[in-house]
Write a protein that holds these residues in place. Sequence first.
Motif, PDB file in Angstrom:
ATOM      1  N   GLU A 137       0.832  -1.260   0.156  1.00 14.34           N
ATOM      2  CA  GLU A 137      -0.116   0.074  -0.055  1.00 14.34           C
ATOM      3  C   GLU A 137       0.730   1.333  -0.070  1.00 14.34           C
ATOM      4  OE1 GLU A 137      -3.074   0.239   3.144  1.00 14.34           O
ATOM      5  OE2 GLU A 137      -3.668  -2.095   2.418  1.00 14.34           O
TER       6      GLU A 137
ATOM      7  N   ARG B 208     -13.092  -4.827 -10.890  1.00 19.87           N
ATOM      8  CA  ARG B 208     -11.637  -4.639 -10.469  1.00 19.87           C
ATOM      9  C   ARG B 208     -11.051  -5.980  -9.671  1.00 19.87           C
ATOM     10  NH1 ARG B 208     -12.710  -0.791  -7.292  1.00 19.87           N
ATOM     11  NH2 ARG B 208     -12.616   0.751  -9.068  1.00 19.87           N
TER      12      ARG B 208
ATOM     13  N   THR C 165      -5.970   2.871 -12.673  1.00 19.41           N
ATOM     14  CA  THR C 165      -5.547   3.028 -11.214  1.00 19.41           C
ATOM     15  C   THR C 165      -4.604   2.162 -10.893  1.00 19.41           C
ATOM     16  OG1 THR C 165      -7.410   2.183 -10.101  1.00 19.41           O
ATOM     17  CG2 THR C 165      -7.762   4.585 -10.848  1.00 19.41           C
TER      18      THR C 165
ATOM     19  N   GLU D 286      -4.775   1.074  -7.891  1.00 20.16           N
ATOM     20  CA  GLU D 286      -6.030   0.271  -6.901  1.00 20.16           C
ATOM     21  C   GLU D 286      -5.838  -1.268  -7.334  1.00 20.16           C
ATOM     22  OE1 GLU D 286     -10.113   0.758  -4.652  1.00 20.16           O
ATOM     23  OE2 GLU D 286      -9.440   2.353  -6.076  1.00 20.16           O
ATOM     24  N   THR D 287      -5.999  -1.454  -8.447  1.00 20.14           N
ATOM     25  CA  THR D 287      -6.240  -2.901  -9.212  1.00 20.14           C
ATOM     26  C   THR D 287      -4.610  -3.579  -8.757  1.00 20.14           C
ATOM     27  OG1 THR D 287      -7.958  -1.983 -10.873  1.00 20.14           O
ATOM     28  CG2 THR D 287      -6.768  -4.227 -11.010  1.00 20.14           C
TER      29      THR D 287
ATOM     30  N   THR E 228      -2.534  -2.912  -6.695  1.00 17.94           N
ATOM     31  CA  THR E 228      -2.532  -3.270  -5.204  1.00 17.94           C
ATOM     32  C   THR E 228      -3.107  -4.559  -4.857  1.00 17.94           C
ATOM     33  OG1 THR E 228      -2.340  -0.963  -5.073  1.00 17.94           O
ATOM     34  CG2 THR E 228      -2.788  -2.303  -3.027  1.00 17.94           C
TER      35      THR E 228
END
Length: 198
Positions: free
Chosen positions: A35, A113, A156, A158-159, A161
Amino acid sequence: MWPQHKVEVYEQMVAELRSTLGEQAPNIPPRVLAELEGIIQAAVHTIENGAEIVAIGLPELEPESGPNVAAEAVGGSAVVEPVPVVAEPVAEPAPVKPAIDPFRHGTKAEANRQQKAKELARWLWDRNIGGEQVLGFTNKWRNKIARAAGVNPPSTLETWTVAAELMGRMEQLADSGTQPGASERHHLDEHEQWATER
């Protein structure tokens, strides 16, 4: 555009953060480490690919001048008395709320996602490329990996991560030996091709 001294301070901060994370990696849980690296990568990506920064809502500055004075004649000489200058308060602009993208946060978007992250995690796992390693790649290289995996490149971090977290779970399964078939790697011959950015 940022002034050069701000760019240098930002670059120094990123280098020190990465150095500290590298030294403390054994003491930091992999999910937290992924993260933190994701946050750094997102900031770097925004700075490198974002629009120029323009100051909005700042008042125009008046040129500086000497003190305002009023001269009165007293017996043939001038007496200078300062006249107080009162600055008018400047109203601060209202903070701009970021627009919420309903497609990014909807249940369907979350399911897409998760599915994309699973496909990426499986592809990376088969080639023995770790989550921390993939988060350290540039966005351009990650997009190339996504296309090779048959996945539309995520917009992003995010995917990626989530994919890194899934690979961490796979690592735990492999270490425990509870699901040996699921933890097999099928394309180790492609590791060198994808593990080093070109």
